[in-house]
Design a protein around this motif. Structure first.
Motif, PDB file in Angstrom:
ATOM      1  N   ASP A  80      25.294  -2.554  97.528  1.00 34.07           N
ATOM      2  CA  ASP A  80      26.403  -3.712  97.376  1.00 34.07           C
ATOM      3  C   ASP A  80      25.871  -4.964  96.949  1.00 34.07           C
ATOM      4  N   LYS A  84      26.559  -7.205  93.318  1.00 31.89           N
ATOM      5  CA  LYS A  84      26.899  -8.756  93.087  1.00 31.89           C
ATOM      6  C   LYS A  84      26.177  -9.431  92.348  1.00 31.89           C
ATOM      7  N   THR A  87      27.650 -10.387  89.054  1.00 33.20           N
ATOM      8  CA  THR A  87      28.653 -11.643  88.780  1.00 33.20           C
ATOM      9  C   THR A  87      28.076 -12.848  89.069  1.00 33.20           C
ATOM     10  N   THR A  88      26.779 -12.733  89.641  1.00 32.86           N
ATOM     11  CA  THR A  88      25.897 -14.008  89.658  1.00 32.86           C
ATOM     12  C   THR A  88      25.104 -14.797  88.794  1.00 32.86           C
ATOM     13  N   ASN A 132      34.736  -5.957  85.485  1.00 30.44           N
ATOM     14  CA  ASN A 132      33.521  -6.927  85.492  1.00 30.44           C
ATOM     15  C   ASN A 132      32.642  -7.355  84.387  1.00 30.44           C
TER      16      ASN A 132
END
Length: 251
Positions: A80, A84, A87-88, A132
């Motif tokens: 998980d 992320k 997206t960062t 995404n």
């Protein structure tokens, strides 16, 4: 048996000398550079044994490329947290895919279609993964991969070559490289992502080819080493469309 040596780096801009290599099995460090030749200088050395050759190097070579604390604890994140990162990141995300198969691919309906020699429908670009990628590339970010392919390719590698159509449709750049060429370039036999040339996410798989966790690497010298592998792979890799055509012609 020959050592498994990894090139750590050099501070030389042209001839690559002096340089530091590391034995991946023993952890020993191998240095090479210009020899110390002046007899008066050599006479000042202590414990120089027969067969040993003193070499000269700038101090920053060892500072930049020498081994760090060997007891460094790996920073492991779950899948998980790994997700992320997509997206960062700010500018670039780049992956090397070195494995011959991925167990997760074989659980999909598209893989079943492919192995049944049915046309695979890659039109499901509204899935979260695709959304995404589209969102990130729409912001001007780059997402790129180099996939290493055996000769002959495995079923999983052929599936991913077909799958590249989906990746491309959502903005990724997919390249391929023959394993023989990857070995010639001494690319690491690892799967990893590089984010913004500052963070490496090393993908750890079990014996059954399942992704189990991800190790984050931020040590500058390590990140540079992976970035050097990226640059070499991108220079020699072939766009997936051209690679697929050449593979068909070869058959």
């Amino acid at each position: 048996m020959a050592r498994r040596l990894r090139f750590n780096g050099t501070n030389s801009g042209n001839d690559g000398c002096p340089a530091v290599h590391e034995d991946l099995d023993s952890g020993e460090i191998i240095l090479h550079g210009p020899p110390l030749k002046d007899p008066e200088d050599i006479a000042q050395l202590q414990h120089l044994s027969d067969g040993e050759v003193p070499i000269v190097m700038r101090r920053e070579l060892l500072v930049d490329w020498g081994p760090r604390d060997m007891t460094r604890e790996a920073k492991i994140i779950d899948l998980d947290a790994f997700g992320k990162l997509f997206t960062t990141f700010k500018h670039t995300a780049w992956r090397l895919e070195a494995r011959r198969r991925y167990a997760s691919d074989e659980l999909t309906e598209t893989y079943a279609q492919f192995t049944r020699n049915e046309p695979v429908n890659w039109s499901d670009v509204d899935a979260e993964w695709c959304a995404n990628r589209r969102a990130q590339t729409a912001l001007g970010k780059r997402i790129e991969r180099v996939r290493i392919v055996d000769d002959p390719p495995t079923t999983g590698q052929l599936y991913l070559l077909d799958n590249a159509r989906r990746n491309s449709a959502v903005g990724e750049k997919i390249m391929n490289l023959w394993r023989a060429d990857a070995n010639q370039l001494i690319l690491p036999a690892e799967d990893f992502w590089i984010f913004d040339s500052r963070l490496v996410a090393l993908l750890n798989f079990d014996a059954a080819d399942n992704l189990i966790n991800v190790e984050l690497i931020t040590e500058p010298a390590e990140v540079v080493r992976y970035s050097m592998a990226r640059d070499a792979a991108m220079h020699h890799a072939i766009p997936h469309e051209k690679f697929a055509v050449s593979l068909t012609a070869k058959e």
